[in-house]
Design a protein around this motif. Structure first.
Motif, PDB file in Angstrom:
ATOM      1  N   GLU A 198       0.832  -1.197   0.000  1.00  0.00           N
ATOM      2  CA  GLU A 198       0.000   0.000   0.000  1.00  0.00           C
ATOM      3  C   GLU A 198       0.871   1.253   0.000  1.00  0.00           C
ATOM      4  OE1 GLU A 198      -4.042   0.657   2.412  1.00  0.00           O
ATOM      5  OE2 GLU A 198      -2.281   0.786   3.700  1.00  0.00           O
ATOM      6  N   GLU A 202      -2.698   5.773  -0.347  1.00  0.00           N
ATOM      7  CA  GLU A 202      -3.755   4.762  -0.243  1.00  0.00           C
ATOM      8  C   GLU A 202      -4.101   4.486   1.208  1.00  0.00           C
ATOM      9  OE1 GLU A 202      -2.877   2.240  -4.350  1.00  0.00           O
ATOM     10  OE2 GLU A 202      -1.843   1.704  -2.490  1.00  0.00           O
ATOM     11  N   ARG A 206      -7.839   4.737   2.890  1.00  0.00           N
ATOM     12  CA  ARG A 206      -8.406   3.573   3.573  1.00  0.00           C
ATOM     13  C   ARG A 206      -8.711   3.867   5.030  1.00  0.00           C
ATOM     14  NH1 ARG A 206      -6.105   0.274   6.827  1.00  0.00           N
ATOM     15  NH2 ARG A 206      -3.975   0.797   6.169  1.00  0.00           N
ATOM     16  N   GLU A 210     -12.278   3.718   6.872  1.00  0.00           N
ATOM     17  CA  GLU A 210     -12.496   2.730   7.927  1.00  0.00           C
ATOM     18  C   GLU A 210     -12.899   3.377   9.246  1.00  0.00           C
ATOM     19  OE1 GLU A 210      -9.395  -0.762   6.385  1.00  0.00           O
ATOM     20  OE2 GLU A 210      -8.970   0.363   8.223  1.00  0.00           O
TER      21      GLU A 210
END
Length: 295
Positions: A198, A202, A206, A210
């Motif tokens: 990753e 990114e 994410r 999340e």
């Protein structure tokens, strides 16, 4: 931030030729049920901290002292204590690392030294044996590393990449503040570790999705910070919310996540962390302060 120790500088080059003298400083850590302790002397009135020198110990094997780094023309060494009370220095006691982090202590570069040596102490202790064949590791002679004499496996100090994220809304001039459900009790920003395969950008997308259920764009780098307590390199980013601005908080991770205006931001009591600096920037300059101008 913690590493801002000007006019001093941390010189952490690997120096296998270094040998400890009477005046050199020694850092020793204890692993205890409540965390980790460091051997020092803390003046409760002046808030000044000091470390034992080699000459202060009743008996210490100098061949076991590991050269760490130099700060302000002082050499720091690490002694890997296997059991509590193995070596003693008159007048010095063990202090819990949590107590070291609760208030400003002087000189600041000593506090930074504690954090940095903490990371190396932990690494040396968990790499005593080879993870491939189980043989006892040796010290590498050309770089700061462990090497297995049997299979040749080389292990370097672990550094965990993690992101600190200031999620902003240009339209309302607000930023998302969070509080963790466990552990750290003060205001923070969205944060998380980079996963295998990753990129940092990114990771930002994410972790924001999340933790608070938002999509972001315009990801822009701010600063980085070494954080020895967790063997991290923290990388700070600001980014803009896009689409729906309604926060959907991960309640297993957080107990608080809200859009906050600059005037309502409550900062952390110490100015050591990248998180607090990023919150301070938004508190003082709002959204415009997060537009990083490239030189």
């Amino acid at each position: 931030m913690l590493q801002d120790i000007r006019p001093y500088h941390l010189y952490n080059e690997f120096r296998p030729d270094k040998r400890a003298t009477d005046q050199d400083l020694v850092l020793i850590y204890n692993d205890v049920a409540k965390g980790k302790e460091v051997l020092a002397l803390l003046n409760a009135d002046t808030k000044c901290i000091s470390f034992p020198k080699v000459k202060d110990f009743e008996a210490i094997d100098r061949d076991k002292l590991i050269y760490l780094f130099n700060v302000a023309d002082e050499d720091f060494y690490l002694y890997l204590q296997k059991e509590e009370g193995e070596v003693k220095a008159s007048g010095f006691s063990f202090y819990n690392m949590k107590d070291i982090r609760t208030e400003y202590l002087l000189p600041k570069h000593y506090v930074y030294a504690i954090f940095t040596a903490f990371q190396l102490d932990e690494w040396y202790k968990v790499t005593a044996f080879c993870g491939k064949c189980g043989c006892k590791n040796e010290f590498h002679q050309k770089e700061r590393a462990r090497i297995c004499p049997k299979c040749g496996n080389i292990i370097y100090p672990r550094i965990n990449p993690a992101v600190i994220i200031g999620v902003t809304d240009k339209e309302s001039n607000k930023i998302v503040l969070t509080k963790y459900r466990r552990g750290f009790a003060l205001n923070a920003l969205v944060a998380g570790f980079t996963e295998i395969g990753e990129t940092l950008e990114e990771t930002v997308k994410r972790e924001v999705m999340e933790e608070i259920g938002l999509e972001v764009t315009n990801i822009r780098y701010y600063k980085s910070q070494p954080w020895g307590i967790a063997s991290d390199i923290l990388v700070g980013f600001y980014c803009d919310v896009t689409g729906n601005k309604t926060i959907k908080m991960d309640e297993s991770e957080l107990k608080y996540a809200e859009w906050v205006s600059p005037c309502d931001i409550e900062l952390q009591p110490l100015e050591y962390s990248l998180t607090n600096e990023m919150m301070t920037l938004f508190k003082e300059k709002g959204y415009e302060g997060t537009i990083i101008k490239k030189v």
